[in-house]
Design an enzyme around this catalytic site. Sequence first.
Site, PDB file in Angstrom:
ATOM      1  N   ASP A  94       1.195  -0.949   0.156  1.00 47.42           N
ATOM      2  CA  ASP A  94       0.148  -0.165   0.501  1.00 47.42           C
ATOM      3  C   ASP A  94       0.789   0.882   0.002  1.00 47.42           C
ATOM      4  O   ASP A  94       1.639   1.602   0.877  1.00 47.42           O
ATOM      5  CB  ASP A  94      -1.094  -0.040   1.045  1.00 47.42           C
ATOM      6  CG  ASP A  94      -1.382   1.156   1.419  1.00 47.42           C
ATOM      7  OD1 ASP A  94      -1.886   2.026   0.511  1.00 47.42           O
ATOM      8  OD2 ASP A  94      -2.166   1.471   2.329  1.00 47.42           O
ATOM      9  N   ASP A 127      -2.245   5.828  -5.228  1.00 41.18           N
ATOM     10  CA  ASP A 127      -2.250   4.504  -4.212  1.00 41.18           C
ATOM     11  C   ASP A 127      -2.333   3.074  -4.292  1.00 41.18           C
ATOM     12  O   ASP A 127      -3.900   3.468  -4.783  1.00 41.18           O
ATOM     13  CB  ASP A 127      -3.368   5.261  -3.245  1.00 41.18           C
ATOM     14  CG  ASP A 127      -3.614   4.623  -1.609  1.00 41.18           C
ATOM     15  OD1 ASP A 127      -2.612   3.321  -1.707  1.00 41.18           O
ATOM     16  OD2 ASP A 127      -4.712   5.050  -1.222  1.00 41.18           O
TER      17      ASP A 127
END
Length: 491
Positions: free
Chosen positions: A107, A312
């Site tokens: 992430d 992201d």
Amino acid sequence: MRTSISDVLLLSLLSTSAVLASPAPIITKGTSIPLTRRSVHKRSPTDWEEWAVRHRTYVTNKYGGTLDSKSKRASGMNLLTNQGADSDYYGSIAIGTPAVSYNVILDTGSSDLWLASSSCTTCATASGATTASASSNSIPLFDPSSSSTFKNLTTPFSIQYASGEASGSLGQDTVQMAGFQVTSQTFGVCDEANGVLTSPLSGLMGLAWQSLASSKATPFWQTLASSGQWDSGVMGFFLTRYGNDTHSSNEEPGGQFTMGYLNNSLYTGDIDYQGVVSNDVAYWTLPLSSLNVQGQSVSLPTSGQDMYAAIDTGTTLIGGPSDVVQSIYANIEGAQAGTGSWEGYWLYPCSTQVQSSLAFGGQSWSISPADFEHTPIDNTGETCVGAFFEVSTGSSTPGWIVGDAFLKNVYTSFRYSPAAVGFAQLASTATSQNGREGNAPSATIGSPAAVVSSSGGVSKMSGATSVRFSAISGVQVLAVAGALLGGMVLA
């Protein structure tokens, strides 16, 4: 039959010749790991409605925003579980002594590493079991007592999600990934993670910057990047596409994540780098300079946080300010705002092939219509959900969150110094992997070529060279040794 000394010498010379004649491995400090992507079009319309609420609520909370009263009805749901079943990409790490492997989401929108612990009684599992030993399908849980190098820091730790939080305490241990090892890496050991995880995921590894970390710890990647052990201070992502493949399995090959080098066989041309905008780096933030939908340019904010985007990998779709998202769908005939569970999303006719693109101060990058179409909302296949959704972020966080719906269309580089994000056009060797049948990689443990301490110290493993590989297992190492010895495996 007796063996003479001359026979022994002859055999020795032949073996040596075989070794010398073998091709030498490519030596580099950069390493890579495969990613696994869990498939998308196996869900019912009801499942997708639940996912929609979790996704939007999770992204809003992650970036410090607020939801209106209608959306707060679903605040008990948690996105992370559904992200995993939709388009999460995860790799494997190994922790402890002896090392044990775990699957974690990778992430770039957060900075903490955390795992569910063996004392977690609320961790969800595929079979409903609550401990690692209760079922072969359960989530692998980290047992601090099984590692001789674990240190309990006795410091509280928590990460907030839509339905609650993953919480526990901070610890330190040896962490390995893709041929690198960091000793005394600080991470969260969570004994509360209700509804957060589904098998085979055990946690999450944040790949953003230290200033964003709830634990205040230096992220694994940042320790390595600052240590000088990488050939190049970059991380690379290539993500595969199976969202438009109705025959995909629950787990499919997901692409590749590299540390210390970029795999130039997966992209063409140059990497178009754009500098991260903040002097105090936290998110991987770029200015969003243009947005085009169906051949029409969409007006973008020119000041404030709404002109910036966080890149992201841990977010499935693309979130943005409500007024701009509404302008996007104004260019799509038949588009309408979602209601109920689809509040904040937009719907449009599935028969429409939506052409869209984004630019971040440089080249414009197209989004495939297959990625703009997230999913049909019912079994008729007539109405689909678009990839862009409305999100409200905090006053100090980027107004845009650009996730996998965009990143599947480019090769992405995250550069350490000077901090920047770069994109490149995917090569045919990359795009040919979309939808291809194959086995998803399994978590394995390799031998680290370089060891870095969390305080910055660096040491080489005795006799080790840094070879580009993908988490080589012990059996594979033995097979390689046999090849180098001309087919002779010595016990």
